[in-house]
Design an enzyme around this catalytic site. Structure first.
Site, PDB file in Angstrom:
ATOM      1  N   ALA A 166       0.850  -1.195   0.000  1.00 11.64           N
ATOM      2  CA  ALA A 166       0.000   0.000   0.000  1.00 11.64           C
ATOM      3  C   ALA A 166       0.883   1.241   0.000  1.00 11.64           C
ATOM      4  O   ALA A 166       1.973   1.241   0.579  1.00 11.64           O
ATOM      5  CB  ALA A 166      -0.924   0.003   1.218  1.00 11.64           C
ATOM      6  N   SER A 167       0.416   2.272  -0.657  1.00 11.61           N
ATOM      7  CA  SER A 167       1.110   3.567  -0.712  1.00 11.61           C
ATOM      8  C   SER A 167       2.495   3.468  -1.339  1.00 11.61           C
ATOM      9  O   SER A 167       3.331   4.341  -1.130  1.00 11.61           O
ATOM     10  CB  SER A 167       1.220   4.173   0.700  1.00 11.61           C
ATOM     11  N   ALA A 168       2.730   2.410  -2.108  1.00 12.58           N
ATOM     12  CA  ALA A 168       4.058   2.204  -2.676  1.00 12.58           C
ATOM     13  C   ALA A 168       4.435   3.265  -3.698  1.00 12.58           C
ATOM     14  O   ALA A 168       5.611   3.535  -3.913  1.00 12.58           O
ATOM     15  CB  ALA A 168       4.147   0.814  -3.318  1.00 12.58           C
ATOM     16  N   THR A 169       3.444   3.881  -4.338  1.00 11.36           N
ATOM     17  CA  THR A 169       3.748   4.841  -5.397  1.00 11.36           C
ATOM     18  C   THR A 169       3.442   6.283  -4.985  1.00 11.36           C
ATOM     19  O   THR A 169       3.486   7.183  -5.821  1.00 11.36           O
ATOM     20  CB  THR A 169       2.958   4.507  -6.680  1.00 11.36           C
ATOM     21  N   ASN A 170       3.154   6.510  -3.715  1.00  8.58           N
ATOM     22  CA  ASN A 170       2.901   7.889  -3.281  1.00  8.58           C
ATOM     23  C   ASN A 170       4.101   8.796  -3.545  1.00  8.58           C
ATOM     24  O   ASN A 170       3.958   9.942  -3.984  1.00  8.58           O
ATOM     25  CB  ASN A 170       2.568   7.922  -1.792  1.00  8.58           C
TER      26      ASN A 170
END
Length: 225
Positions: free
Chosen positions: A67-71
């Protein structure tokens, strides 16, 4: 604790210590950690089980939800526009995305989208997965939604960061999310941003990893379909 396997390069021994502590102190069940520096693998660790109810060891081929890996990649796209003078972090989001002004959000600055302070940690209406992939229903719902708390008073990780920041990028550039990042980023981060701007963000993690990993490491990777 199940045995931790793998190697660390000289100078990275502390990483192994912290990794092992995640099992003995942090309650981790299974995990893997790989770090590349300057094109060289300096950390390659794996340990634990695939689940608390299983005796199956967690291996380098275990599939893992992220989750949120590409923020961070999405934020890079926005900051490149800031560098070019095309995006003002302190301007209201509604300057670029007029519909966002609804429900008391007229003064929310772009900066608060990037710092999780806009009061929109989730989308209230139930959105069908087909509409999530279509992008527009998601951003329309977020634009119409009232903040869950007073913007600027709290910080909380959101699950809709990509849609909020991505729609601003699209409005500023007049392009879709992927094209906006690809054309505006003229560095090694370009391919990262291109993948990160597609929605929903959890589906593009494998593309992001693939483009960033050293070429010789790609042969070992099997991505989920």
């Amino acid at each position: 604790m199940d045995e931790v396997n793998g190697t660390v390069a000289p100078g990275f021994e502390r990483v192994r210590e912290v990794f092992e502590a995640n099992f003995t102190v942090g309650g981790d069940v299974g995990a893997a950690c790989t770090v590349w520096v300057g094109g060289h693998e300096v950390v390659d660790l794996v340990g634990g089980l695939v689940s608390p109810a299983s005796d199956e060891p967690y291996t380098r081929r275990a599939l893992q939800m992220v989750a949120s890996a590409t923020n961070g990649a999405m934020a890079i796209c926005a900051l490149r526009l800031v560098e070019r003078g095309e995006l003002d972090l302190d301007a209201p989001v509604a300057t670029y995305w007029p519909e966002f002004a609804a429900a008391g959000k007229a003064e929310v600055p772009v900066r608060w989208l990037l710092t999780h302070q806009a009061g929109l940690p989730h989308v209230d209406p139930v959105i069908a997965m087909d509409d999530v992939y279509r992008w527009t229903p998601m951003v329309e719902a977020l634009a119409a939604q009232a903040p869950v708390w007073e913007p600027g008073t709290r910080t909380a990780t959101t699950l809709i960061y990509g849609w909020l920041v991505g729609e601003v990028l699209a409005r500023v550039t007049g392009l879709n999310r992927a094209s906006s990042c690809a054309r505006r980023s003229r560095s090694r981060s370009a391919s990262t941003c291109t993948s990160a701007c597609r929605s929903p963000k959890w589906t593009v993690w494998r593309h992001w990893c693939w483009r960033r990993r050293p070429r010789r490491a790609r042969r070992r990777t099997r991505w989920p379909r």
